[in-house]
Every structure is written in structure tokens, then in C-alpha cells.
Scaffold this motif. Structure first.
Motif, short mmCIF file in Angstrom:
data_model
loop_
_atom_site.label_atom_id
_atom_site.label_comp_id
_atom_site.label_asym_id
_atom_site.label_seq_id
_atom_site.Cartn_x
_atom_site.Cartn_y
_atom_site.Cartn_z
N ALA A 71 -46.04 -2.45 12.93
CA ALA A 71 -45.10 -3.29 11.93
C ALA A 71 -44.44 -4.48 12.68
O ALA A 71 -44.45 -5.58 12.21
CB ALA A 71 -43.94 -2.55 11.22
N MET A 72 -43.69 -4.45 13.95
CA MET A 72 -43.19 -5.32 14.51
C MET A 72 -44.02 -6.19 15.32
O MET A 72 -44.11 -7.61 15.15
CB MET A 72 -42.04 -5.06 15.64
N MET A 73 -45.19 -5.87 16.03
CA MET A 73 -46.12 -6.69 16.73
C MET A 73 -47.06 -7.56 15.62
O MET A 73 -47.39 -8.73 15.99
CB MET A 73 -46.89 -5.91 17.60
N LEU A 74 -47.42 -6.73 14.49
CA LEU A 74 -48.15 -7.50 13.61
C LEU A 74 -47.67 -8.34 12.81
O LEU A 74 -48.10 -9.43 12.05
CB LEU A 74 -49.01 -6.55 12.96
N ALA A 75 -46.42 -8.42 12.51
CA ALA A 75 -45.66 -9.09 11.65
C ALA A 75 -44.93 -10.61 12.16
O ALA A 75 -44.89 -11.42 11.49
CB ALA A 75 -44.21 -8.42 11.21
N ALA A 76 -45.09 -10.67 13.65
CA ALA A 76 -44.56 -11.85 14.33
C ALA A 76 -45.33 -12.99 13.95
O ALA A 76 -44.76 -13.94 13.50
CB ALA A 76 -44.42 -11.70 15.85
N ALA A 77 -46.52 -12.99 14.12
CA ALA A 77 -47.30 -14.16 13.53
C ALA A 77 -47.40 -14.52 12.09
O ALA A 77 -47.33 -15.92 12.11
CB ALA A 77 -48.82 -13.91 14.23
N PRO A 78 -47.43 -13.86 11.34
CA PRO A 78 -47.25 -14.39 10.00
C PRO A 78 -46.04 -14.95 9.56
O PRO A 78 -45.90 -15.73 8.65
CB PRO A 78 -47.68 -12.89 9.16
N VAL A 79 -44.86 -14.31 10.31
CA VAL A 79 -43.70 -14.66 10.16
C VAL A 79 -43.56 -16.16 10.50
O VAL A 79 -42.93 -17.27 9.99
CB VAL A 79 -42.55 -13.85 10.83
N MET A 80 -44.02 -16.33 11.67
CA MET A 80 -44.13 -17.80 12.25
C MET A 80 -45.01 -18.58 11.50
O MET A 80 -44.53 -19.87 11.32
CB MET A 80 -44.49 -17.54 13.77
N TRP A 81 -46.20 -18.28 11.06
CA TRP A 81 -46.92 -18.99 10.29
C TRP A 81 -46.18 -19.58 9.04
O TRP A 81 -46.19 -20.79 8.51
CB TRP A 81 -48.21 -18.40 9.87
N LEU A 158 -52.22 -12.73 18.42
CA LEU A 158 -52.18 -13.39 17.13
C LEU A 158 -50.92 -14.46 17.22
O LEU A 158 -51.17 -15.59 16.44
CB LEU A 158 -51.83 -12.48 16.10
N PHE A 159 -49.91 -14.14 17.78
CA PHE A 159 -48.78 -15.00 17.68
C PHE A 159 -49.09 -16.39 18.46
O PHE A 159 -48.70 -17.49 18.09
CB PHE A 159 -47.47 -14.32 18.27
N LEU A 160 -49.94 -16.12 19.66
CA LEU A 160 -50.40 -17.29 20.61
C LEU A 160 -51.03 -18.12 19.70
O LEU A 160 -51.18 -19.47 19.62
CB LEU A 160 -50.85 -16.84 21.79
N ALA A 161 -52.19 -17.73 18.94
CA ALA A 161 -53.02 -18.49 18.09
C ALA A 161 -52.36 -19.15 17.08
O ALA A 161 -52.72 -20.43 16.74
CB ALA A 161 -54.15 -17.38 17.51
N VAL A 162 -51.31 -18.43 16.38
CA VAL A 162 -50.41 -19.27 15.43
C VAL A 162 -49.64 -20.42 16.17
O VAL A 162 -49.79 -21.34 15.57
CB VAL A 162 -49.37 -18.20 14.69
N LEU A 163 -48.85 -19.99 17.23
CA LEU A 163 -48.57 -21.14 17.96
C LEU A 163 -49.30 -22.43 18.24
O LEU A 163 -48.82 -23.71 17.88
CB LEU A 163 -47.71 -20.66 19.19
N VAL A 164 -50.57 -22.15 18.77
CA VAL A 164 -51.21 -23.48 19.07
C VAL A 164 -51.68 -23.79 17.79
O VAL A 164 -51.86 -25.13 17.66
CB VAL A 164 -52.83 -22.65 19.68
N LEU A 165 -52.03 -23.22 16.54
CA LEU A 165 -52.35 -23.81 15.46
C LEU A 165 -51.40 -24.67 15.11
O LEU A 165 -51.27 -25.81 14.14
CB LEU A 165 -52.84 -22.73 14.35
N ILE A 166 -50.00 -24.18 15.04
CA ILE A 166 -48.84 -25.04 14.32
C ILE A 166 -48.80 -26.19 15.40
O ILE A 166 -48.42 -27.18 14.79
CB ILE A 166 -47.60 -24.00 14.59
N VAL A 167 -48.87 -26.10 16.74
CA VAL A 167 -48.69 -27.16 17.56
C VAL A 167 -49.94 -28.33 17.04
O VAL A 167 -49.52 -29.59 17.21
CB VAL A 167 -48.84 -26.79 19.06
N VAL A 168 -50.99 -28.08 16.81
CA VAL A 168 -52.09 -28.82 16.48
C VAL A 168 -51.75 -29.52 15.26
O VAL A 168 -51.90 -30.78 15.11
CB VAL A 168 -53.58 -28.15 16.61
N MET A 169 -51.36 -28.59 14.33
CA MET A 169 -51.07 -29.33 13.04
C MET A 169 -49.68 -30.47 13.18
O MET A 169 -49.92 -31.34 12.50
CB MET A 169 -50.67 -28.32 12.10
N ARG A 170 -48.97 -29.86 13.77
CA ARG A 170 -47.72 -30.77 14.06
C ARG A 170 -47.90 -32.09 14.74
O ARG A 170 -47.31 -32.97 14.33
CB ARG A 170 -46.37 -30.01 14.82
#
Length: 182
Positions: A71-81, A158-170
Motif C-alpha cells: 500500500a505505501m510503496m505503490l501509492a507514492a508514485a500515483p500520489v506524486m503524479w 515507479l516514483f523515479l519514473a514519475v519524477l522524471v516524467l514530471i520534470v520533462v513535462m515541467r
């Protein structure tokens, strides 16, 4: 695309919520076992994956850890996204959208991505070692501890992938002058 990613994130968060709900049932079963003086709930003739040859009080404890970890590890990336994470809004709210985006971009580039990049390999090795050695509970708990430990590298990746995607989008939004949801 954005609505698909939002639906996927909501689905993942709902799955994490179900894991948390299941923890309540597992705790309830453990409490009932304790009140009834039982240490073993069910014994199997043939061992099952993760549970082994029985469901014991200790395996219920391990199941709680498994569900909570997922629950904790798999929720971090969607919460960030979905931008539902906690931040210090006292300063954040007073800044312009462009300034908020720049601060978050710098934070992700200087803190988030390097930290999770450095964490990924040790997290993978941590789970790999548990799998290769066949690590299991020594007190009658779960038999496949690597499942719990595998949540760490999966969650970090997953969290790292979300961070990279957010950075690219920003960077794209910032360079083109478009506004983001921040």
C-alpha cells in the motif's frame, strides 16, 4: 492521455486502499486467534506459495507487513503524479505559478531524482538477495519474504519514473510558457 494516467493512478490508489482495508481483517483474525489461544488457524497438506504449510499467527503478522508495504510503496508514485502530496503551502501559495513550477523543477532535479536514483540499485539488491537465498520467516510466518522486499525497488522505480516524467513535462511547459496544474 492525461485522463488515462489519472484513471490508472486512481485505480492504483484504490488497490492500495483495499490493501489497507484487508489489513483490518487480518488484524481482526489475529486478535480472534489470540483471544481463542490459537497459534495456528489452518494447516495444509501441501505447502502454498507465500503461506507455506499453514496459516499461523506469525504468518498473519507477515501478511500485515506485506499489505502495508504494498500500500505505501505503490501509492507514492500515483500520489506524486496526481499532485496530492504534502508540501509547505505557506510559501507555495504566495508564489506565482511560474515560480512554483521552477522551485518544484529544481527540487526534483537536485533532490528527488538523485536520491531515488541512488536508492534504486541497493533496493533491487536487497530484494534480489532475499529471492536468491530463499529467505523466509524463521518463526512460522510467511515463506517468501522476497515478495515484501520486492515492493521497495518497484515503488522506487515507479516514483523515479514519475519524477522524471514530471520534470520533462515541467521543462516543456516552462519553456513554452504553458501552465501546469501546480
Amino acid at each position: 492521455m492525461h485522463s488515462l494516467s489519472t484513471r490508472l493512478c486512481e485505480w492504483a490508489l484504490n488497490l492500495c486502499g483495499i490493501c489497507l482495508l484487508l489489513i483490518a481483517f487480518v488484524i481482526g483474525a489475529g486478535v480472534l486467534m489470540h483471544l481463542m489461544g490459537m497459534s495456528q488457524l489452518v494447516a495444509f497438506e501441501t505447502p502454498y506459495w507465500l503461506l507455506g504449510s499453514s496459516i499461523t499467527f506469525n504468518s498473519l503478522m507477515g501478511l500485515q507487513i506485506l499489505l502495508f508495504t504494498f500500500a505505501m510503496m505503490l501509492a507514492a508514485a500515483p500520489v506524486m503524479w496526481l499532485d496530492r502530496h504534502v508540501r509547505v503551502d505557506v510559501l507555495h501559495a504566495r508564489l506565482s505559478s511560474r515560480s512554483r513550477n521552477l522551485i518544484e523543477l529544481i527540487g526534483h532535479l537536485l533532490l528527488g531524482i538523485p536520491f531515488f536514483t541512488l536508492l534504486l540499485l541497493p533496493a533491487y539488491r536487497f530484494a534480489e538477495r532475499a529471492y536468491v537465498t530463499g529467505e523466509l520467516s524463521t518463526d512460522g510466518g510467511l515463506t517468501d519474504i522476497y515478495i515484501i522486499k520486492a515492493a521497495l525497488p518497484v515503488g522506487v522505480a515507479l516514483f523515479l519514473a514519475v519524477l522524471v516524467l514530471i520534470v520533462v513535462m515541467r521543462i516543456w511547459y516552462w519553456a513554452t510558457g504553458r501552465q501546469t496544474h501546480a
